[in-house]
Design a protein around this motif. Sequence first.
Motif, PDB file in Angstrom:
ATOM      1  N   UNK A   1       0.833  -1.197   0.000  1.00  0.00           N
ATOM      2  CA  UNK A   1       0.000   0.000   0.000  1.00  0.00           C
ATOM      3  C   UNK A   1       0.869   1.249   0.000  1.00  0.00           C
ATOM      4  N   UNK A   2       1.904   1.279   0.836  1.00  0.00           N
ATOM      5  CA  UNK A   2       2.818   2.427   0.849  1.00  0.00           C
ATOM      6  C   UNK A   2       3.490   2.576  -0.511  1.00  0.00           C
ATOM      7  N   UNK A   3       3.905   1.466  -1.086  1.00  0.00           N
ATOM      8  CA  UNK A   3       4.557   1.491  -2.401  1.00  0.00           C
ATOM      9  C   UNK A   3       3.651   2.088  -3.464  1.00  0.00           C
ATOM     10  N   UNK A   4       2.350   1.821  -3.358  1.00  0.00           N
ATOM     11  CA  UNK A   4       1.408   2.335  -4.356  1.00  0.00           C
ATOM     12  C   UNK A   4       1.314   3.868  -4.325  1.00  0.00           C
ATOM     13  N   UNK A   5       1.851   4.478  -3.276  1.00  0.00           N
ATOM     14  CA  UNK A   5       1.920   5.940  -3.176  1.00  0.00           C
ATOM     15  C   UNK A   5       3.345   6.448  -3.431  1.00  0.00           C
ATOM     16  N   UNK A   6       4.217   5.552  -3.870  1.00  0.00           N
ATOM     17  CA  UNK A   6       5.589   5.946  -4.156  1.00  0.00           C
ATOM     18  C   UNK A   6       6.448   6.113  -2.916  1.00  0.00           C
ATOM     19  N   UNK A   7       6.122   5.347  -1.864  1.00  0.00           N
ATOM     20  CA  UNK A   7       6.869   5.416  -0.610  1.00  0.00           C
ATOM     21  C   UNK A   7       7.580   4.081  -0.396  1.00  0.00           C
ATOM     22  N   UNK A   8       8.895   4.131  -0.263  1.00  0.00           N
ATOM     23  CA  UNK A   8       9.679   2.938   0.024  1.00  0.00           C
ATOM     24  C   UNK A   8       9.530   2.531   1.480  1.00  0.00           C
ATOM     25  N   UNK A   9       9.974   1.315   1.786  1.00  0.00           N
ATOM     26  CA  UNK A   9       9.771   0.750   3.118  1.00  0.00           C
ATOM     27  C   UNK A   9      11.023   0.108   3.679  1.00  0.00           C
ATOM     28  N   UNK A  10      11.014  -0.018   4.985  1.00  0.00           N
ATOM     29  CA  UNK A  10      11.963  -0.870   5.700  1.00  0.00           C
ATOM     30  C   UNK A  10      11.121  -1.844   6.506  1.00  0.00           C
ATOM     31  N   UNK A  11      11.384  -3.131   6.320  1.00  0.00           N
ATOM     32  CA  UNK A  11      10.657  -4.174   7.040  1.00  0.00           C
ATOM     33  C   UNK A  11      11.617  -5.145   7.692  1.00  0.00           C
ATOM     34  N   UNK A  12      11.079  -5.934   8.610  1.00  0.00           N
ATOM     35  CA  UNK A  12      11.879  -6.925   9.314  1.00  0.00           C
ATOM     36  C   UNK A  12      12.096  -8.179   8.479  1.00  0.00           C
ATOM     37  N   UNK A  13      13.192  -8.875   8.768  1.00  0.00           N
ATOM     38  CA  UNK A  13      13.569 -10.075   8.004  1.00  0.00           C
ATOM     39  C   UNK A  13      12.641 -11.256   8.269  1.00  0.00           C
ATOM     40  N   UNK A  14      11.891 -11.205   9.365  1.00  0.00           N
ATOM     41  CA  UNK A  14      11.011 -12.313   9.721  1.00  0.00           C
ATOM     42  C   UNK A  14       9.601 -12.048   9.206  1.00  0.00           C
ATOM     43  N   UNK A  15       9.083 -12.948   8.404  1.00  0.00           N
ATOM     44  CA  UNK A  15       7.711 -12.810   7.929  1.00  0.00           C
ATOM     45  C   UNK A  15       7.617 -12.328   6.501  1.00  0.00           C
ATOM     46  N   UNK A  16       6.476 -11.745   6.188  1.00  0.00           N
ATOM     47  CA  UNK A  16       6.119 -11.431   4.815  1.00  0.00           C
ATOM     48  C   UNK A  16       6.711 -10.182   4.208  1.00  0.00           C
ATOM     49  N   UNK A  17       7.466  -9.407   4.960  1.00  0.00           N
ATOM     50  CA  UNK A  17       8.047  -8.182   4.403  1.00  0.00           C
ATOM     51  C   UNK A  17       8.903  -8.489   3.176  1.00  0.00           C
ATOM     52  N   UNK A  18       9.603  -9.608   3.206  1.00  0.00           N
ATOM     53  CA  UNK A  18      10.495  -9.965   2.087  1.00  0.00           C
ATOM     54  C   UNK A  18       9.731 -10.193   0.786  1.00  0.00           C
ATOM     55  N   UNK A  19       8.438 -10.504   0.881  1.00  0.00           N
ATOM     56  CA  UNK A  19       7.616 -10.682  -0.322  1.00  0.00           C
ATOM     57  C   UNK A  19       7.116  -9.348  -0.863  1.00  0.00           C
TER      58      UNK A  19
END
Length: 186
Positions: free
Chosen positions: A108-126
């Motif tokens: 959702x953030x990406x759809x507004x042109x905003x990059x993200x930082x997520x944790x290595x555990x779970x679905x962030x990598x997808x």
Amino acid sequence: KNIFEESFPKILTVARLDRRKNHQNILMCIRNLKEKFPKIKYISVGNGEEKNKLISLAKELEIENQVIFLDKVDQKLKRSLIKNSNLFLMPSIIFKKSVEGFGISFVEAASYGVGSIGGKDGGAKDAIQNEKTGLICDGEDINSIYESIIKFFKNDNYKKYGSNALKFSENFSWNKIIKKYLILIS
């Protein structure tokens, strides 16, 4: 604009306030980042059982002027906050066998042109292409989160991540997902 004002960087999390989402480590990073980014602003949108602890932690860390907790926002305000942020941050961890599922909030953030930082555990990598649409960090390690945020903003990387994230988010449009699904079931 009234919430973020003239701050930079503008960091946002939209998530339930529970241990797995790792808000406490974000707050500790904000405290350290305040030295490097005196105009930093962190907005947390969500409610949950950790709310009072997190508010107390923000006071203890003396970052009340840099942190805003919002629990009930309408869709229009949520979209505006995402659109006006520079970073969507959610370094989730595994907590009592609870792990983050697919990172739809990153998309959702990406759809507004905003990059993200997520944790290595779970679905962030997808949902985050590491080093392209954002960064993956070790949410258990405050230094990993901190260094990822520094890297995210170094040399205006956040602009590149945001642009790439917007393009990447198109892979998750309903029309493309349905076509893939139809191929799978036929």
